[in-house]
Design a protein around this motif. Structure first.
Motif: not given
Ligand code: DGY
Length: 325
Positions: A73-76, A97-99, A230-232, A278-280, A290-292
């Motif tokens: 994930s990009v968020g931590t 990779v996900l923007a 972004a985030r809830g 659902p957070h997609i 690519r994230m994996a």
């Molecule tokens: C992230 O990577 O943080 C997104 O919320 C899910 O791809």
């Protein structure tokens, strides 16, 4: 090296990882229960997690030999970065990779909310469509409207580019005061007062939690549309549900929630004019693969004691090495 991956991931990245380390992948359909994560942590050198796993200080303390954490994930915000840094553990993540994929979804949600697509789909399926009606399912024009982008990192900028293609005026605000060509930079309150559509793209941190509360929702124009990919935790969801029920906001579209998955009795489910996903945000085949891959590269670098391609803890980030594509 013993590594636990809390989820199977799309693509072949885990096969590659399994060739390098002793890998166990959680076999369950969902995220491993916390007790299971803590039990396994005791023997781990590396942890490959997702945003659903709470990798807090207790979890890190339960893993005395842990050398690297990598989140797909990009968020931590689900990882205690300070606790990891205090133990000298780098935390990998997946920016870059996900923007574009997330911006696609933000724009899809904006369009769906503006043009009432979910209602329209239901209307047709339920057999309610009798004839063409001049006043049926009237929505809001996107073209020519004003979009306020909150957070001007890679995703916010990608959303702004899409908006420009739709002839929208783009206002922007970021905590750092960043300036981007084509975006009028304004104060947050000004952005909320002037925008027809508002899209959120800031990371969740103590300083941004509750950024859009009751007062901020009250600044929005009557008939505005709020989009959150972004985030809830950025939004006061109870106040948002009230604002939708009261008709002040025309609509909202949410891909992220304070509690995920959304509980069955959540007040948001009863709110009108709300499009839910659902957070997609990053869920395209190519992007998730690519994230994996990137999360496996991060983990292997951490286990070898090398700089990570993308490191989230600030203490280590300066040693990050550019990603080879
Ligand atoms: C992230 O990577 O943080 C997104 O919320 C899910 O791809």
């Amino acid at each position: 090296m013993r590594v636990f991956a809390t989820r199977a991931l799309p693509g072949r990245a885990l096969e590659h990882l399994a060739g390098e380390v002793r890998l166990e992948v959680w076999p369950g359909a969902g995220t491993p229960p916390r007790a299971e994560l803590l039990r396994r942590a005791a023997k781990l050198d590396g942890l490959l997690c997702t945003l659903s796993d709470g990798v807090d200080a207790d979890c890190i303390a339960a893993a005395p030999s842990l050398r690297a954490i990598s989140s797909c994930s990009v968020g931590t915000d689900h990882v205690d970065l300070a606790a990891a840094s205090a133990r000298g553990i780098p935390v990998g993540h997946t920016p870059g990779v996900l923007a574009e994929t997330t911006a696609d979804l933000a724009f899809a949600l904006l369009m769906a909310a503006a043009r009432r697509l979910v209602e329209a789909d239901r209307f047709v399926r339920e057999g309610a469509w009798r004839d063409w009606q001049p006043g049926l399912l009237l929505g809001r024009d996107v073209h020519g409207a004003t979009l306020g982008v909150i957070g001007l990192g890679a995703v916010g900028q990608a959303v702004a580019r899409r908006a420009t293609g739709f002839g929208m005026k783009v206002l922007g605000w970021s905590r750092s005061g960043r300036r981007i060509g084509g975006i009028e930079i304004v104060e947050l309150a000004d952005l909320l007062r002037r925008s027809d559509f508002v899209s959120l793209h800031v990371a969740l941190a103590p300083e941004t939690r509750g950024l859009i509360g009751r007062a901020e929702l009250g600044l929005l124009r009557p008939g505005a549309v709020l989009v959150n990919t972004a985030r809830g935790g950025l939004v006061d969801e109870a106040a948002l549900a009230e604002s939708l029920a009261g008709g002040r906001l025309a609509a909202a579209a949410l891909d992220v929630f304070e509690r995920e998955p959304l509980p069955k009795d959540d007040p948001l489910l009863a709110a009108p004019n709300l499009v839910l996903a659902p957070h997609i945000g990053s869920a395209s085949v190519a992007t998730r693969v690519r994230m994996a891959e990137l999360s496996v590269q991060n983990l292997l670098a951490g286990l070898r004691g090398e700089p990570l391609p993308h490191c989230a803890n600030p203490e280590f980030a300066k040693f990050a090495k550019p990603l080879r594509r």
